[in-house]
Design an enzyme around this catalytic site. Structure first.
Site, mmCIF file in Angstrom:
data_model
loop_
_atom_site.group_PDB
_atom_site.id
_atom_site.type_symbol
_atom_site.label_atom_id
_atom_site.label_comp_id
_atom_site.label_asym_id
_atom_site.label_seq_id
_atom_site.Cartn_x
_atom_site.Cartn_y
_atom_site.Cartn_z
ATOM 1 N N TRP A 123 33.291 40.356 41.153
ATOM 2 C CA TRP A 123 33.522 40.991 39.745
ATOM 3 C C TRP A 123 32.035 41.945 39.447
ATOM 4 C CZ3 TRP A 123 38.051 42.141 38.841
ATOM 5 C CH2 TRP A 123 39.029 40.987 39.264
ATOM 6 N N ASP A 162 29.749 38.188 31.432
ATOM 7 C CA ASP A 162 31.417 38.203 31.573
ATOM 8 C C ASP A 162 31.700 36.581 31.819
ATOM 9 O OD1 ASP A 162 33.856 38.098 32.723
ATOM 10 O OD2 ASP A 162 33.396 39.490 34.737
ATOM 11 N N LYS A 183 42.538 33.500 32.245
ATOM 12 C CA LYS A 183 42.201 32.545 32.764
ATOM 13 C C LYS A 183 41.847 31.357 31.983
ATOM 14 C CE LYS A 183 40.749 35.445 36.283
ATOM 15 N NZ LYS A 183 40.038 36.797 36.512
HETATM 16 C C1 LIG Z 1 39.716 37.849 36.658
HETATM 17 C C2 LIG Z 1 38.118 38.424 36.314
HETATM 18 C C3 LIG Z 1 38.185 39.940 35.788
HETATM 19 C C4 LIG Z 1 39.018 40.758 35.749
HETATM 20 O O1 LIG Z 1 39.951 40.755 34.860
HETATM 21 P P1 LIG Z 1 41.052 41.762 34.277
HETATM 22 O O2 LIG Z 1 41.436 41.042 32.872
HETATM 23 O O3 LIG Z 1 42.069 41.493 35.372
HETATM 24 O O4 LIG Z 1 40.447 43.022 34.338
HETATM 25 C C5 LIG Z 1 36.483 39.995 35.673
HETATM 26 N N1 LIG Z 1 35.660 39.196 35.895
HETATM 27 C C6 LIG Z 1 35.962 37.787 35.965
HETATM 28 C C7 LIG Z 1 34.591 36.914 36.329
HETATM 29 C C8 LIG Z 1 37.252 37.254 36.345
HETATM 30 O O5 LIG Z 1 37.553 36.404 36.967
#
Ligand SMILES: *Cc1c(COP(=O)(O)O)cnc(C)c1O
Length: 361
Positions: free
Chosen positions: A102, A172, A196
């Site tokens: 990511w 993030d 998540k």
């Molecule tokens: C799942 C994830 C993403 C991507 O998320 P989307 O909403 O599908 O764009 C980005 N960063 C992390 C750490 C993730 O686990």
């Protein structure tokens, strides 16, 4: 079929009370006479949901004065572009910490808008640890990190954040927001896709320190400017109303668990059950060696005999524990035990792991 224990990395398990509440309110929300899915985003009923959700983010995450909360579309991935477009404006440069797929994607995207300095990386060891983080460049517009690496099972714990001085720290937090206490005041910007640990797909929460909102790069589209959304309280255009509503329910549930500190205790207990066992046995091996680097949300491990991975995943699924297969890029086994995974689910998995070991040793 009964509900299974869903160890998926995302979208992932929601607390059952959240689903039940949503079900109860699905067809007719409060006294609105209609579903949240059918409501005008300008209606008083939706307005209340929206503002309650914003207030709950502030309360549950302890967001200090001087920060704004946004609910945006385009998932976490759109933030990979929005961050440089809005923040790479003074020096045209930013520092990135590369701890997994990511961050790698975020780096690739940021390079379109300015200079990216990767100041630390664990790529050469397939991201199995958090690298030593050197001092940041003083002329970086920000320093970017991923707090929890969903695929590799590592995390930068709240007490191990990089010290960036005056350079704003951007994180993030998609896969560990609301899982343990991070001091939002230490960050310039925090974001997370909801699916998540904070709700369902369709909304990303962004928390930004107000002095960083400023002027975006000239080329930035209206919809990709933080100022557009902050000025309109995330109601510039139609927001993902139902996703925001679910986030509100999740935040109410977190509050009922004793807030993030309460949830953190449970998460440490759940992760501890599995890590203690993994460290004890030599039948399985945790892929992250340093306990300080280990994720509380995504636990990655491999059987010593890799040929047992497939039977493990298949047998677990037949016993109602699904989505334990590691990410296609790394293989092995990954148990994602987000806030919504009950202690009982983790205990059931642990018992299965012990039993599987006894039968295959
Ligand atoms: C799942 C994830 C993403 C991507 O998320 P989307 O909403 O599908 O764009 C980005 N960063 C992390 C750490 C993730 O686990």
């Amino acid at each position: 079929m009964e509900r299974v224990y869903n160890f998926s990395a995302g979208p992932s398990v929601l607390p059952l009370p959240v689903l039940e509440k949503a079900q109860k309110e699905l067809v007719n929300y409060g006294d609105a006479g209609m579903s949240v899915m059918e409501m005008s985003h300008r209606s008083p009923a939706y307005d209340d949901i929206h503002n309650t959700a914003v207030a709950l983010v502030q309360e549950v995450m302890g967001v200090p004065e001087g920060y704004s909360v946004m609910f945006l579309q385009g998932g976490a991935s759109t933030q990979f572009a929005m961050i440089p477009l809005n923040l790479m404006t003074k020096y045209g440069s930013a520092d990135y910490i590369d701890t997994g797929s990511w961050s790698t994607k975020a780096i690739k995207e940021a390079k379109r808008y300015g200079t990216v300095n990767v100041i630390a990386s664990s790529k050469d060891e397939t991201f199995n640890h958090i690298p030593e983080i050197p001092p940041v460049n003083p002329d970086a517009d920000y320093c970017y990190m991923v707090s929890n690496n969903t695929i590799y099972g590592t995390r930068i714990a709240p007490d191990r954040l990089p010290q960036t001085g005056d350079v704003p720290l951007v994180a993030d937090m998609s896969s560990n927001i609301l899982s343990e206490v991070y001091d939002v005041g230490k960050f310039g910007l925090v974001f997370a896709g909801a699916q998540k640990n904070m709700g369902i797909a369709g909304v990303a929460t962004v928390i930004i320190r107000d002095d960083l909102i400023g002027e975006a790069q000239e080329c930035a589209p209206t919809m990709l400017r933080y100022s557009t959304h902050v000025e309109k309280n995330s109601l510039f255009n139609t927001p993902p109303c139902f996703s925001i509503y679910i986030t509100k329910l999740v935040l109410e549930w977190v509050k009922e668990q004793g807030g993030v500190p309460g949830v953190q205790k449970i998460n440490e207990y759940k992760a501890g059950l599995l890590y203690d066992y993994l460290d004890d046995t030599d039948f399985y091996q945790p892929t992250v060696a340093n306990p300080k680097d280990r994720s509380l949300m995504n636990l990655t491990f491999v059987p010593k005999d890799p040929d047992l991975t497939k039977p493990f995943v298949t047998e677990a699924a037949s016993k109602g524990m699904v989505n334990l297969k590691g990410h296609r890029s790394v293989g092995g086994i990954r148990a994602s035990i987000y806030n919504g995974m009950p202690v009982e689910g983790v205990k059931t998995l642990l018992t299965f792991m012990q039993d599987f070991e006894a039968r295959n040793k």
